[in-house]
Write a protein that holds these residues in place. Structure first.
Motif, PDB file in Angstrom:
ATOM      1  N   LEU A 150       0.833  -1.202   0.000  1.00  0.00           N
ATOM      2  CA  LEU A 150       0.000   0.000   0.000  1.00  0.00           C
ATOM      3  C   LEU A 150       0.868   1.251   0.000  1.00  0.00           C
ATOM      4  O   LEU A 150       0.584   2.208  -0.732  1.00  0.00           O
ATOM      5  CB  LEU A 150      -0.919  -0.015   1.229  1.00  0.00           C
ATOM      6  CG  LEU A 150      -1.790   1.222   1.444  1.00  0.00           C
ATOM      7  CD1 LEU A 150      -2.751   1.411   0.280  1.00  0.00           C
ATOM      8  CD2 LEU A 150      -2.547   1.114   2.755  1.00  0.00           C
ATOM      9  N   LEU A 151       1.938   1.255   0.788  1.00  0.00           N
ATOM     10  CA  LEU A 151       2.842   2.403   0.799  1.00  0.00           C
ATOM     11  C   LEU A 151       3.515   2.591  -0.553  1.00  0.00           C
ATOM     12  O   LEU A 151       3.664   3.720  -1.036  1.00  0.00           O
ATOM     13  CB  LEU A 151       3.899   2.223   1.895  1.00  0.00           C
ATOM     14  CG  LEU A 151       3.407   2.299   3.344  1.00  0.00           C
ATOM     15  CD1 LEU A 151       4.563   2.059   4.296  1.00  0.00           C
ATOM     16  CD2 LEU A 151       2.752   3.635   3.623  1.00  0.00           C
ATOM     17  N   ALA A 152       3.901   1.480  -1.178  1.00  0.00           N
ATOM     18  CA  ALA A 152       4.533   1.577  -2.498  1.00  0.00           C
ATOM     19  C   ALA A 152       3.555   2.132  -3.529  1.00  0.00           C
ATOM     20  O   ALA A 152       3.937   2.933  -4.395  1.00  0.00           O
ATOM     21  CB  ALA A 152       5.062   0.207  -2.923  1.00  0.00           C
ATOM     22  N   ALA A 153       2.284   1.709  -3.434  1.00  0.00           N
ATOM     23  CA  ALA A 153       1.288   2.221  -4.377  1.00  0.00           C
ATOM     24  C   ALA A 153       1.039   3.708  -4.178  1.00  0.00           C
ATOM     25  O   ALA A 153       0.743   4.432  -5.133  1.00  0.00           O
ATOM     26  CB  ALA A 153      -0.012   1.439  -4.222  1.00  0.00           C
ATOM     27  N   LEU A 154       1.175   4.191  -2.943  1.00  0.00           N
ATOM     28  CA  LEU A 154       1.008   5.614  -2.648  1.00  0.00           C
ATOM     29  C   LEU A 154       2.285   6.408  -2.879  1.00  0.00           C
ATOM     30  O   LEU A 154       2.290   7.629  -2.687  1.00  0.00           O
ATOM     31  CB  LEU A 154       0.552   5.796  -1.195  1.00  0.00           C
ATOM     32  CG  LEU A 154      -0.831   5.243  -0.836  1.00  0.00           C
ATOM     33  CD1 LEU A 154      -1.043   5.306   0.667  1.00  0.00           C
ATOM     34  CD2 LEU A 154      -1.919   6.006  -1.569  1.00  0.00           C
ATOM     35  N   HIS A 155       3.379   5.724  -3.259  1.00  0.00           N
ATOM     36  CA  HIS A 155       4.690   6.357  -3.465  1.00  0.00           C
ATOM     37  C   HIS A 155       5.207   6.999  -2.186  1.00  0.00           C
ATOM     38  O   HIS A 155       5.809   8.078  -2.217  1.00  0.00           O
ATOM     39  CB  HIS A 155       4.621   7.384  -4.604  1.00  0.00           C
ATOM     40  CG  HIS A 155       4.405   6.762  -5.945  1.00  0.00           C
ATOM     41  ND1 HIS A 155       5.436   6.311  -6.743  1.00  0.00           N
ATOM     42  CD2 HIS A 155       3.279   6.476  -6.624  1.00  0.00           C
ATOM     43  CE1 HIS A 155       4.959   5.800  -7.848  1.00  0.00           C
ATOM     44  NE2 HIS A 155       3.636   5.874  -7.806  1.00  0.00           N
ATOM     45  N   TYR A 156       4.969   6.321  -1.064  1.00  0.00           N
ATOM     46  CA  TYR A 156       5.561   6.724   0.198  1.00  0.00           C
ATOM     47  C   TYR A 156       6.834   5.909   0.409  1.00  0.00           C
ATOM     48  O   TYR A 156       6.854   4.702   0.103  1.00  0.00           O
ATOM     49  CB  TYR A 156       4.605   6.477   1.360  1.00  0.00           C
ATOM     50  CG  TYR A 156       3.673   7.633   1.660  1.00  0.00           C
ATOM     51  CD1 TYR A 156       3.137   8.399   0.637  1.00  0.00           C
ATOM     52  CD2 TYR A 156       3.340   7.958   2.960  1.00  0.00           C
ATOM     53  CE1 TYR A 156       2.289   9.457   0.894  1.00  0.00           C
ATOM     54  CE2 TYR A 156       2.482   9.010   3.239  1.00  0.00           C
ATOM     55  CZ  TYR A 156       1.967   9.758   2.199  1.00  0.00           C
ATOM     56  OH  TYR A 156       1.129  10.809   2.455  1.00  0.00           O
ATOM     57  N   PRO A 157       7.900   6.487   0.925  1.00  0.00           N
ATOM     58  CA  PRO A 157       9.107   5.703   1.199  1.00  0.00           C
ATOM     59  C   PRO A 157       8.843   4.663   2.282  1.00  0.00           C
ATOM     60  O   PRO A 157       8.094   4.909   3.231  1.00  0.00           O
ATOM     61  CB  PRO A 157      10.119   6.755   1.665  1.00  0.00           C
ATOM     62  CG  PRO A 157       9.287   7.915   2.128  1.00  0.00           C
ATOM     63  CD  PRO A 157       8.058   7.913   1.275  1.00  0.00           C
ATOM     64  N   LEU A 158       9.434   3.508   2.134  1.00  0.00           N
ATOM     65  CA  LEU A 158       9.228   2.441   3.101  1.00  0.00           C
ATOM     66  C   LEU A 158       9.939   2.760   4.404  1.00  0.00           C
ATOM     67  O   LEU A 158      11.062   3.278   4.395  1.00  0.00           O
ATOM     68  CB  LEU A 158       9.738   1.115   2.532  1.00  0.00           C
ATOM     69  CG  LEU A 158       9.037   0.622   1.269  1.00  0.00           C
ATOM     70  CD1 LEU A 158       9.615  -0.720   0.831  1.00  0.00           C
ATOM     71  CD2 LEU A 158       7.539   0.489   1.489  1.00  0.00           C
ATOM     72  N   PRO A 159       9.314   2.480   5.539  1.00  0.00           N
ATOM     73  CA  PRO A 159       9.942   2.795   6.829  1.00  0.00           C
ATOM     74  C   PRO A 159      11.103   1.857   7.116  1.00  0.00           C
ATOM     75  O   PRO A 159      11.158   0.724   6.640  1.00  0.00           O
ATOM     76  CB  PRO A 159       8.794   2.601   7.828  1.00  0.00           C
ATOM     77  CG  PRO A 159       7.879   1.632   7.160  1.00  0.00           C
ATOM     78  CD  PRO A 159       7.965   1.908   5.700  1.00  0.00           C
TER      79      PRO A 159
END
Length: 310
Positions: free
Chosen positions: A252-261
């Protein structure tokens, strides 16, 4: 096609067949003649089966948009009407007392010398309940709410708002498992409604025939069995919801283009900001991660080996 047949056609066909049996037996107009229910001639048998198939298909199409409502009524969302709201409060109190008794049993089994199987069963039953302050009046509602309020919350996500967005990220095998569990849940709910309505129809047609009250009793028992099956399937569905967040929250984070924690603390902070975003609150200080753009903007590699001209 399988969902159409199991979820919509089969329960509607059962309901239509039951009503047709009462009509052919003359239960609505006088004393029932059960020998007249089954047609004697092949043409009449074909006509009855055709009638059941056509009526069940039309009824299934008409009721399909109300599938979510059919589940939610059995879950116990009864606050719209004063009478059912009072009943919901009484039943929710009963559910709280059951939960308290289950917690006392869990506490006693944890302290005593109890079989491991009993401890595991108590823990499983506790996990199938939401917190006491959000209990619903029915077991089905609590089984589904246990997943709706804990699957994503363990990682900082709000399940109800993030579920429609994380579901497209699941693998094909997980999507198949979720679809199968949801189909089984909807099928059990629709069979429960079919048997309940047949109980009411039988009561209206057979109230003056005590010898035929077996119809209502049988339908009530079968409705209870279908409801129990719906509860069991709902618990399995809630478990699958937990697995989805275990495996696919980073997708989900990758789909939102958020950097992975990088660690657990930053993961919870990031996912909490994602939940705020879904709720309409814009998080501050968040940057996006675009791997494709980063790859295109990177400078070409330099040949440091001193290539010679030809």
């Amino acid at each position: 096609m399988r969902r159409v047949l199991s979820v919509h056609f089969a329960p509607c066909a059962l309901f239509v067949a039951g009503i047709l049996a009462l009509v052919r037996a003359g239960s609505f107009s006088g004393r029932s003649d059960w020998e007249a229910v089954w047609p004697q001639r092949p043409v009449a048998v074909f006509g009855a089966l055709t009638t059941i198939a056509v009526c069940a298909s039309l009824l299934g199409l008409l009721l399909q948009p109300f599938q979510v409502r059919a589940v939610r009524v059995l879950e116990g969302y009864w606050d719209r009407w004063p009478v059912t709201a009072r009943l919901a409060g009484v039943l929710a109190g009963l559910q709280r007392r059951r939960l308290q008794a289950l917690r006392r049993r869990a506490h006693s089994t944890a302290r005593g010398d109890t079989d491991l199987r009993v401890r595991a069963d108590v823990r499983r039953r506790l996990a199938a309940h939401p917190p006491a302050d959000v209990l619903l009046p029915t077991a089905l509602g609590n089984a589904l709410r246990a997943g709706e309020l804990s699957a994503g919350e363990r990682y900082g996500l709000t399940t109800l708002t993030s579920w429609p967005r994380i579901f497209p990220q699941v693998s094909d095998r997980m999507a198949e498992a979720l679809g199968s569990a949801r189909d089984a849940l909807d099928t059990a709910v629709n069979f429960c409604w079919a048997f309940l309505v047949l109980t009411g129809a039988g009561g209206a047609a057979l109230y003056d025939e005590p010898s035929a009250w077996w119809w209502c009793g049988s339908c009530l028992v079968l409705a209870a069995v279908a409801y129990k099956g719906a509860v069991t399937t709902a618990q399995a569905y809630s478990g699958l919801m937990h697995v989805v967040y275990d495996l696919h929250r980073f997708d989900l984070l990758a789909a939102l283009h958020y950097p992975l924690p990088a660690d657990r603390e930053s993961e919870e902070e990031t996912l909490s900001d994602v939940s705020d975003l879904f709720a309409g609150i814009q998080p501050e200080g968040r940057t996006y991660d675009h791997p494709g753009a980063r790859h295109r903007s990177s400078p070409p590699a330099q040949d440091g080996g001193g290539a010679t001209e030809a």
